[in-house]
Scaffold this active site. Structure first.
Site, mmCIF file in Angstrom:
data_model
loop_
_atom_site.group_PDB
_atom_site.id
_atom_site.type_symbol
_atom_site.label_atom_id
_atom_site.label_comp_id
_atom_site.label_asym_id
_atom_site.label_seq_id
_atom_site.Cartn_x
_atom_site.Cartn_y
_atom_site.Cartn_z
ATOM 1 N N ASN A 1 0.884 -1.172 0.000
ATOM 2 C CA ASN A 1 0.000 0.000 0.000
ATOM 3 C C ASN A 1 0.921 1.222 0.000
ATOM 4 O O ASN A 1 1.473 1.584 1.038
ATOM 5 C CB ASN A 1 -0.884 -0.048 1.256
ATOM 6 C CG ASN A 1 -1.844 1.122 1.337
ATOM 7 O OD1 ASN A 1 -1.805 2.036 0.492
ATOM 8 N ND2 ASN A 1 -2.684 1.125 2.347
ATOM 9 N N LYS B 1 3.571 1.021 2.983
ATOM 10 C CA LYS B 1 3.240 -0.016 3.965
ATOM 11 C C LYS B 1 3.241 -1.331 3.229
ATOM 12 O O LYS B 1 2.734 -1.403 2.100
ATOM 13 C CB LYS B 1 1.852 0.223 4.567
ATOM 14 C CG LYS B 1 1.765 1.456 5.429
ATOM 15 C CD LYS B 1 0.348 1.609 5.981
ATOM 16 C CE LYS B 1 0.149 3.003 6.539
ATOM 17 N NZ LYS B 1 -1.234 3.395 6.654
ATOM 18 N N ARG C 1 -2.627 -2.078 -3.439
ATOM 19 C CA ARG C 1 -3.818 -1.234 -3.351
ATOM 20 C C ARG C 1 -3.691 -0.185 -4.455
ATOM 21 O O ARG C 1 -2.677 0.515 -4.543
ATOM 22 C CB ARG C 1 -3.852 -0.532 -1.998
ATOM 23 C CG ARG C 1 -4.993 0.437 -1.882
ATOM 24 C CD ARG C 1 -4.915 1.188 -0.595
ATOM 25 N NE ARG C 1 -6.062 2.085 -0.505
ATOM 26 C CZ ARG C 1 -6.056 3.187 0.223
ATOM 27 N NH1 ARG C 1 -4.996 3.515 0.919
ATOM 28 N NH2 ARG C 1 -7.116 3.951 0.261
ATOM 29 N N HIS D 1 -12.395 3.552 -0.637
ATOM 30 C CA HIS D 1 -12.253 2.715 0.567
ATOM 31 C C HIS D 1 -12.912 1.355 0.389
ATOM 32 O O HIS D 1 -13.325 0.707 1.352
ATOM 33 C CB HIS D 1 -12.857 3.406 1.822
ATOM 34 C CG HIS D 1 -12.077 4.605 2.259
ATOM 35 N ND1 HIS D 1 -12.658 5.812 2.552
ATOM 36 C CD2 HIS D 1 -10.747 4.797 2.420
ATOM 37 C CE1 HIS D 1 -11.730 6.689 2.892
ATOM 38 N NE2 HIS D 1 -10.547 6.097 2.797
ATOM 39 N N ASN E 1 -7.688 8.995 8.131
ATOM 40 C CA ASN E 1 -7.212 10.279 7.668
ATOM 41 C C ASN E 1 -8.068 10.702 6.467
ATOM 42 O O ASN E 1 -8.535 11.823 6.378
ATOM 43 C CB ASN E 1 -5.738 10.121 7.321
ATOM 44 C CG ASN E 1 -5.073 11.443 7.269
ATOM 45 O OD1 ASN E 1 -5.574 12.433 7.797
ATOM 46 N ND2 ASN E 1 -3.952 11.482 6.582
ATOM 47 N N ARG F 1 -8.838 17.131 3.563
ATOM 48 C CA ARG F 1 -9.742 17.285 2.410
ATOM 49 C C ARG F 1 -11.092 17.838 2.868
ATOM 50 O O ARG F 1 -11.568 17.502 3.946
ATOM 51 C CB ARG F 1 -9.929 15.937 1.712
ATOM 52 C CG ARG F 1 -8.737 15.552 0.858
ATOM 53 C CD ARG F 1 -8.860 14.136 0.332
ATOM 54 N NE ARG F 1 -8.086 13.200 1.116
ATOM 55 C CZ ARG F 1 -8.203 11.877 1.066
ATOM 56 N NH1 ARG F 1 -9.091 11.327 0.255
ATOM 57 N NH2 ARG F 1 -7.440 11.102 1.805
ATOM 58 N N ASP G 1 -4.913 16.100 12.478
ATOM 59 C CA ASP G 1 -4.923 14.862 13.261
ATOM 60 C C ASP G 1 -5.990 14.928 14.350
ATOM 61 O O ASP G 1 -5.954 15.809 15.214
ATOM 62 C CB ASP G 1 -3.521 14.726 13.890
ATOM 63 C CG ASP G 1 -3.266 13.343 14.366
ATOM 64 O OD1 ASP G 1 -3.803 12.973 15.427
ATOM 65 O OD2 ASP G 1 -2.548 12.617 13.657
ATOM 66 N N GLY H 1 -8.727 4.596 11.770
ATOM 67 C CA GLY H 1 -8.082 5.267 12.909
ATOM 68 C C GLY H 1 -9.015 5.995 13.860
ATOM 69 O O GLY H 1 -8.991 5.759 15.070
ATOM 70 N N GLU I 1 -12.012 3.567 15.059
ATOM 71 C CA GLU I 1 -11.616 2.522 16.011
ATOM 72 C C GLU I 1 -11.118 3.083 17.342
ATOM 73 O O GLU I 1 -11.131 2.373 18.344
ATOM 74 C CB GLU I 1 -10.501 1.646 15.396
ATOM 75 C CG GLU I 1 -10.988 0.801 14.227
ATOM 76 C CD GLU I 1 -9.847 0.151 13.441
ATOM 77 O OE1 GLU I 1 -8.807 -0.153 14.043
ATOM 78 O OE2 GLU I 1 -9.999 -0.033 12.213
ATOM 79 N N ASN I 2 -10.650 4.349 17.337
ATOM 80 C CA ASN I 2 -9.957 4.854 18.535
ATOM 81 C C ASN I 2 -10.528 6.106 19.178
ATOM 82 O O ASN I 2 -10.219 6.381 20.330
ATOM 83 C CB ASN I 2 -8.491 5.157 18.189
ATOM 84 C CG ASN I 2 -7.762 3.919 17.715
ATOM 85 O OD1 ASN I 2 -7.591 2.975 18.474
ATOM 86 N ND2 ASN I 2 -7.353 3.917 16.451
ATOM 87 N N GLU J 1 -7.378 -3.879 5.377
ATOM 88 C CA GLU J 1 -7.316 -3.780 3.910
ATOM 89 C C GLU J 1 -6.227 -4.692 3.338
ATOM 90 O O GLU J 1 -6.378 -5.247 2.257
ATOM 91 C CB GLU J 1 -7.066 -2.321 3.512
ATOM 92 C CG GLU J 1 -8.273 -1.431 3.776
ATOM 93 C CD GLU J 1 -7.927 0.022 4.036
ATOM 94 O OE1 GLU J 1 -7.229 0.304 5.037
ATOM 95 O OE2 GLU J 1 -8.341 0.882 3.244
HETATM 96 P P1 ADP Z 1 -5.011 6.507 7.143
HETATM 97 O O1 ADP Z 1 -6.197 6.949 6.337
HETATM 98 O O2 ADP Z 1 -3.793 7.352 6.930
HETATM 99 O O3 ADP Z 1 -4.756 5.010 7.127
HETATM 100 P P2 ADP Z 1 -5.807 6.065 9.891
HETATM 101 O O4 ADP Z 1 -6.888 5.076 9.608
HETATM 102 O O5 ADP Z 1 -4.566 5.567 10.537
HETATM 103 O O6 ADP Z 1 -5.428 6.915 8.611
HETATM 104 O O7 ADP Z 1 -6.447 7.226 10.805
HETATM 105 C C1 ADP Z 1 -5.716 8.338 11.195
HETATM 106 C C2 ADP Z 1 -6.599 9.192 12.098
HETATM 107 O O8 ADP Z 1 -6.964 8.432 13.267
HETATM 108 C C3 ADP Z 1 -5.900 10.462 12.595
HETATM 109 O O9 ADP Z 1 -6.779 11.564 12.547
HETATM 110 C C4 ADP Z 1 -5.595 10.111 14.053
HETATM 111 O O10 ADP Z 1 -5.527 11.235 14.883
HETATM 112 C C5 ADP Z 1 -6.795 9.258 14.401
HETATM 113 N N1 ADP Z 1 -6.522 8.479 15.612
HETATM 114 C C6 ADP Z 1 -5.688 7.428 15.758
HETATM 115 N N2 ADP Z 1 -5.645 7.036 17.054
HETATM 116 C C7 ADP Z 1 -6.479 7.882 17.737
HETATM 117 C C8 ADP Z 1 -6.886 8.001 19.105
HETATM 118 N N3 ADP Z 1 -6.419 7.181 20.033
HETATM 119 N N4 ADP Z 1 -7.765 8.972 19.417
HETATM 120 C C9 ADP Z 1 -8.236 9.812 18.481
HETATM 121 N N5 ADP Z 1 -7.909 9.750 17.186
HETATM 122 C C10 ADP Z 1 -7.033 8.795 16.817
#
Ligand code: ADP
Length: 393
Positions: free
Chosen positions: A9, A16, A92, A180, A210, A240, A282, A327, A330-331, A378
Site C-alpha cells: 500500500n 506499507k 492497493r 475505501h 485520515n 480534504r 490529526d 483510525g 476505532e480509537n 485492507e
Molecule cells: P489513514 O487513512 O492514513 O490510514 P488512519 O486510519 O490511521 O489513517 O487514521 C488516522 C486518524 O486516526 C488520525 O486523525 C488520528 O488522529 C486518528 N486516531 C488514531 N488514534 C487515535 C486516538 N487514540 N484517538 C483519536 N484519534 C485517533
C-alpha cells in the site's frame, strides 16, 4: 513449497507492506513493515513479525526512494523465506475508473490505462503505480495484481452512481466511484461474525481515517457511498474538504483569481480538519487541544457524519447496524459518542462504558439499532484478492 504473497500500500512518502504465507488456500500474516520519509533527508524502514515484535529498524540514506526501500525490504523478506515460494505482489490501487470492477493481473497495457486515472486521485494513484513499477524493476518476473478501492462500488444501482449533468459526461466516465472499497469488502466479510441479521440486511460502515467515507451495504453489497468522482466528496477529512457546493469552486476561480493547481492544493491539502481548526489534521491532537477552533472542527466533523448517516439510511430504506472502523472510528471514543448521541432519534442508544473500551458492540442491549467497532484489514483483503486472481481455481 509453502507459498508467500507480498501486499503493498504505497503513499507519497511511505510504503506499507506485509508478507503473507498461504496455507490451505488462506493467507496468514507473517511480517508487516513500513518505509517512511522516502525522498526526505532521513527515511526509515521498519519490519515487525505478526505479534508486533520489531525485527528490523534501520535508517534509509537520503538518496533512498521507493525503489531502494522496496528492494531492501524484499531482500530482507526473501532471506527469511527459505523454503517459501514468493508467488506474487498485490497492490492497493485507489482508482480503477469505470472499467475495473474486479482485481486484475497487471500488464503494461493495464498500467497505461491506470495511469489515465492519476488526475482523479492525485494524492494516491501516482504513488500506487510507482510501487508497481518499482517491484517490476527489482523483481521483473513476479506476477503483480491491482486491487481497487473503487471496484466494489461499481455494482451500485446506476442512480447512485450518476450526477445530474448532461449525459455526454457520464459516457466519458464522470460518475460517482466511491472509495475505501477494500475496507468495506473486509468489513462485509466479517460482519456475519458480529451480527448475522445486519450482514444480511442494511448496514452503514463509517471508515473514519485520515481519509474518511461511509458506505451503505445491503446484504454485504455496496449500494451507496459518500465519496464521489474523486476522494474529495462526502465527509470532511484530515486535509480534504468533503462535501462542498461546486459554486464555491467557481467563486474561487472567478473572484479569488485562483488557478486549478491552487484550488487542488486548497481542497486536497489545506481543508478538512486542518483548514477548519488551523491547528492540525490529526483528530487525536484536536481532541487533546483546549482551543475553541479545535472543538469547532470536531463539531463540524460530527455534524457532517450524522447528516451522511441520515442520507445513507434513506438510500437503504432503513438501518439494521452502524459500524465504525479505521483510525478515528476505532480509537476516537468522543467522536463516536457524539455521532451516536446525535443519532438517538434513529434508535441508536450508546453504551458509554463499552464505547470507552474501543471494541465490540458500543450500544446498549435495548438499543433498537446496534453500533459496532470492527477494525478494518485492507491488507488481508488485498492478499485474498491477489491469491484468487493468480489462482482462480
Ligand atoms: P489513514 O487513512 O492514513 O490510514 P488512519 O486510519 O490511521 O489513517 O487514521 C488516522 C486518524 O486516526 C488520525 O486523525 C488520528 O488522529 C486518528 N486516531 C488514531 N488514534 C487515535 C486516538 N487514540 N484517538 C483519536 N484519534 C485517533
Amino acid at each position: 513449497m509453502t507459498q508467500a504473497l507480498l501486499v503493498i500500500n504505497a503513499g507519497s512518502s511511505s510504503i506499507k507492506f506485509a508478507l503473507y504465507t498461504v496455507a490451505g488456500g488462506a493467507p496468514t500474516p507473517c511480517y508487516r513493515g513500513q518505509a517512511d520519509g522516502l525522498g526526505a533527508s532521513i527515511g526509515s524502514l521498519q519490519i515487525k513479525d505478526d505479534q508486533g515484535k520489531r525485527l528490523l529498524h534501520e535508517e534509509l540514506p537520503e538518496s533512498d526512494g521507493h525503489d531502494e526501500a522496496l528492494d531492501r525490504a524484499l531482500s530482507w523478506l526473501e532471506e527469511r523465506l527459505e523454503g517459501h515460494d514468493l508467488i506474487g505482489a498485490g497492490h492497493r490501487v485507489v482508482h480503477g475508473g469505470p472499467e475495473f470492477s474486479h482485481p486484475v493481473r497487471i500488464t503494461d497495457d493495464i498500467l497505461e490505462r491506470l495511469d489515465g486515472f492519476c488526475e482523479l486521485a492525485p494524492l494516491h494513484q501516482p504513488h500506487n503505480l510507482r510501487a508497481i513499477h518499482a517491484v517490476a524493476r527489482v523483481r521483473p518476473h513476479l506476477p503483480q495484481v491491482a486491487c481497487f478501492d473503487t471496484a466494489v462500488h461499481r455494482q451500485q444501482p446506476r442512480v447512485a452512481q450518476r450526477f445530474a449533468l448532461p449525459r455526454q459526461y457520464e459516457n466519458k466516465g464522470v460518475l460517482r466511484y466511491g472509495f475505501h472499497g477494500l475496507s468495506y469488502e473486509y468489513i462485509a466479510s466479517v460482519l456475519p461474525d458480529h451480527d448475522r441479521q445486519a450482514a444480511e440486511g442494511r448496514t452503514i460502515v463509517a471508515h473514519l481515517g485520515n481519509g474518511a467515507s461511509m458506505c451503505a451495504l445491503h446484504g454485504g453489497q455496496s449500494v451507496a457511498s459518500t465519496m464521489g468522482f474523486t476522494a474529495l466528496d462526502g465527509l470532511p477529512m484530515g486535509q480534504r474538504c468533503g462535501n462542498i457546493d461546486p459554486g464555491v469552486i467557481l467563486y474561487l476561480l472567478q473572484n479569488e483569481g485562483m488557478n486549478a493547481a491552487e484550488i487542488e492544493d486548497l481542497l486536497y491539502r489545506r481543508s478538512g480538519l486542518l483548514g477548519l481548526s488551523g491547528i492540525s489534521a490529526d483528530m487525536r491532537q484536536l481532541l487533546e487541544s483546549d482551543r475553541r477552533e479545535a472543538a469547532e472542527a470536531v463539531e463540524y466533523y460530527v455534524y457532517r457524519a450524522v447528516r451522511e448517516v441520515g442520507s445513507l439510511t434513506a438510500a437503504l430504506g432503513g438501518l439494521d447496524a452502524l459500524v465504525f472502523t479505521a483510525g478515528i472510528g476505532e480509537n476516537a471514543a468522543p467522536v463516536r459518542a457524539a455521532i451516536c448521541e446525535q443519532l438517538g432519534w434513529l434508535g441508536i442508544t450508546l453504551d458509554r462504558e463499552a464505547n470507552a473500551h474501543n471494541a465490540g458492540r458500543i450500544t446498549t442491549t435495548d438499543s433498537r439499532i446496534p453500533a459496532y467497532i470492527i477494525p478494518t484489514n485492507e491488507e488481508l483483503m488485498i492478499a485474498r484478492h491477489t491469491l484468487r486472481t493468480l489462482d482462480p481455481a
